[in-house]
Design a protein around this motif. Structure first.
Motif, short mmCIF file in Angstrom:
data_model
loop_
_atom_site.label_atom_id
_atom_site.label_comp_id
_atom_site.label_asym_id
_atom_site.label_seq_id
_atom_site.Cartn_x
_atom_site.Cartn_y
_atom_site.Cartn_z
N GLN A 16 0.85 -1.19 0.00
CA GLN A 16 0.00 0.00 0.00
C GLN A 16 0.89 1.24 0.00
O GLN A 16 1.89 1.29 0.72
CB GLN A 16 -0.90 0.04 1.22
CG GLN A 16 -1.93 -1.06 1.25
CD GLN A 16 -2.82 -0.97 2.49
OE1 GLN A 16 -2.46 -0.33 3.47
NE2 GLN A 16 -3.96 -1.61 2.43
N LEU A 17 0.47 2.22 -0.80
CA LEU A 17 1.21 3.47 -0.86
C LEU A 17 0.22 4.59 -1.12
O LEU A 17 -0.63 4.49 -1.99
CB LEU A 17 2.25 3.42 -2.00
CG LEU A 17 3.10 4.67 -2.21
CD1 LEU A 17 3.95 4.96 -0.98
CD2 LEU A 17 4.00 4.46 -3.43
N SER A 18 0.32 5.65 -0.33
CA SER A 18 -0.55 6.80 -0.50
C SER A 18 0.28 8.00 -0.96
O SER A 18 1.23 8.39 -0.28
CB SER A 18 -1.25 7.14 0.82
OG SER A 18 -1.95 8.35 0.69
N LEU A 19 -0.09 8.54 -2.11
CA LEU A 19 0.54 9.75 -2.61
C LEU A 19 -0.51 10.85 -2.71
O LEU A 19 -0.48 11.68 -3.61
CB LEU A 19 1.20 9.50 -3.97
CG LEU A 19 2.31 8.46 -3.98
CD1 LEU A 19 2.87 8.28 -5.39
CD2 LEU A 19 3.42 8.84 -3.02
N ASN A 20 -1.45 10.83 -1.79
CA ASN A 20 -2.55 11.79 -1.79
C ASN A 20 -2.01 13.22 -1.73
O ASN A 20 -1.22 13.55 -0.85
CB ASN A 20 -3.49 11.56 -0.61
CG ASN A 20 -4.20 10.23 -0.71
OD1 ASN A 20 -4.33 9.66 -1.78
ND2 ASN A 20 -4.68 9.73 0.42
N GLY A 21 -2.46 14.03 -2.69
CA GLY A 21 -2.08 15.43 -2.71
C GLY A 21 -0.70 15.74 -3.24
O GLY A 21 -0.30 16.89 -3.26
N SER A 48 -2.92 4.99 -3.64
CA SER A 48 -3.93 6.02 -3.49
C SER A 48 -3.39 7.33 -4.06
O SER A 48 -2.30 7.78 -3.68
CB SER A 48 -4.30 6.20 -2.02
OG SER A 48 -5.27 7.21 -1.89
N LEU A 49 -4.14 7.91 -5.00
CA LEU A 49 -3.74 9.16 -5.64
C LEU A 49 -4.84 10.20 -5.52
O LEU A 49 -5.22 10.87 -6.48
CB LEU A 49 -3.42 8.90 -7.12
CG LEU A 49 -2.21 8.00 -7.39
CD1 LEU A 49 -2.14 7.63 -8.86
CD2 LEU A 49 -0.93 8.67 -6.94
N LYS A 50 -5.36 10.37 -4.32
CA LYS A 50 -6.42 11.35 -4.07
C LYS A 50 -5.84 12.76 -4.20
O LYS A 50 -4.73 13.02 -3.75
CB LYS A 50 -6.99 11.14 -2.67
CG LYS A 50 -8.19 11.96 -2.36
CD LYS A 50 -8.75 11.59 -1.00
CE LYS A 50 -10.02 12.34 -0.71
NZ LYS A 50 -10.59 11.97 0.58
N ASN A 51 -6.61 13.65 -4.80
CA ASN A 51 -6.21 15.04 -5.02
C ASN A 51 -4.97 15.16 -5.89
O ASN A 51 -4.17 16.09 -5.74
CB ASN A 51 -6.00 15.78 -3.70
CG ASN A 51 -7.27 15.86 -2.89
OD1 ASN A 51 -8.36 15.98 -3.43
ND2 ASN A 51 -7.14 15.76 -1.58
N VAL A 52 -4.79 14.20 -6.79
CA VAL A 52 -3.74 14.25 -7.80
C VAL A 52 -4.49 14.38 -9.13
O VAL A 52 -5.49 13.70 -9.35
CB VAL A 52 -2.88 12.96 -7.77
CG1 VAL A 52 -1.88 12.94 -8.90
CG2 VAL A 52 -2.19 12.82 -6.43
N PRO A 53 -4.04 15.26 -10.04
CA PRO A 53 -4.77 15.45 -11.30
C PRO A 53 -4.98 14.14 -12.06
O PRO A 53 -4.10 13.28 -12.10
CB PRO A 53 -3.85 16.39 -12.09
CG PRO A 53 -3.04 17.10 -11.06
CD PRO A 53 -2.86 16.12 -9.94
N SER A 54 -6.17 14.00 -12.65
CA SER A 54 -6.52 12.76 -13.35
C SER A 54 -5.58 12.47 -14.51
O SER A 54 -5.31 11.32 -14.83
CB SER A 54 -7.97 12.79 -13.83
OG SER A 54 -8.17 13.86 -14.72
N GLN A 55 -5.05 13.51 -15.13
CA GLN A 55 -4.09 13.33 -16.22
C GLN A 55 -2.85 12.60 -15.71
O GLN A 55 -2.32 11.71 -16.36
CB GLN A 55 -3.71 14.70 -16.79
CG GLN A 55 -2.54 14.71 -17.72
CD GLN A 55 -2.15 16.14 -18.09
OE1 GLN A 55 -2.96 17.04 -18.10
NE2 GLN A 55 -0.88 16.33 -18.39
N THR A 56 -2.41 12.96 -14.52
CA THR A 56 -1.25 12.31 -13.91
C THR A 56 -1.57 10.86 -13.56
O THR A 56 -0.77 9.96 -13.83
CB THR A 56 -0.83 13.08 -12.63
OG1 THR A 56 -0.57 14.44 -12.98
CG2 THR A 56 0.39 12.47 -11.99
#
Length: 105
Positions: A16-21, A48-56
């Motif tokens: 698990q890895l969170s890169l949120n924001g 988890s890529l919450k608050n990361v642009p969808s393009q990214t």
């Protein structure tokens, strides 16, 4: 090399890895997808890529899936991605589907 890439490259049991924001550049997103594809040791990684642009997000997924070594599914929240090792090379049809998918977006 970014902190996220170092984690994936060095921790054998990372699941698990969170890169949120996080503010990931296109180069970072490409490198992250490539690292997941080439260096993922565990069979599954939930990212988890919450608050990361969808393009990214799309770039990370596209690069990780390119070789067919990894399949990606999205969680119900839309920002949780599950990368699973397949252990096989992609078929011609899978390569064409990836190309057509990337053209639609």
């Amino acid at each position: 090399m970014s902190f996220a890439l170092v984690l994936i490259s060095t921790l054998n049991n990372l699941t698990q890895l969170s890169l949120n924001g996080w503010r990931l550049s296109n180069e970072d997103a490409f490198d992250l997808g490539k690292t997941i594809r080439e260096k993922l040791v565990s069979n599954v990684l939930e990212l988890s890529l919450k608050n990361v642009p969808s393009q990214t997000n799309r770039l990370v997924v596209k690069v990780a899936e390119e070789s067919g070594k990894v399949t990606v599914s999205r969680g119900s929240s839309g920002c949780l991605y599950r990368f699973k090792k397949t252990g096989r090379a992609p078929s011609f049809l899978n390569k064409m589907m990836l190309i057509s998918f990337s053209w639609k977006e």
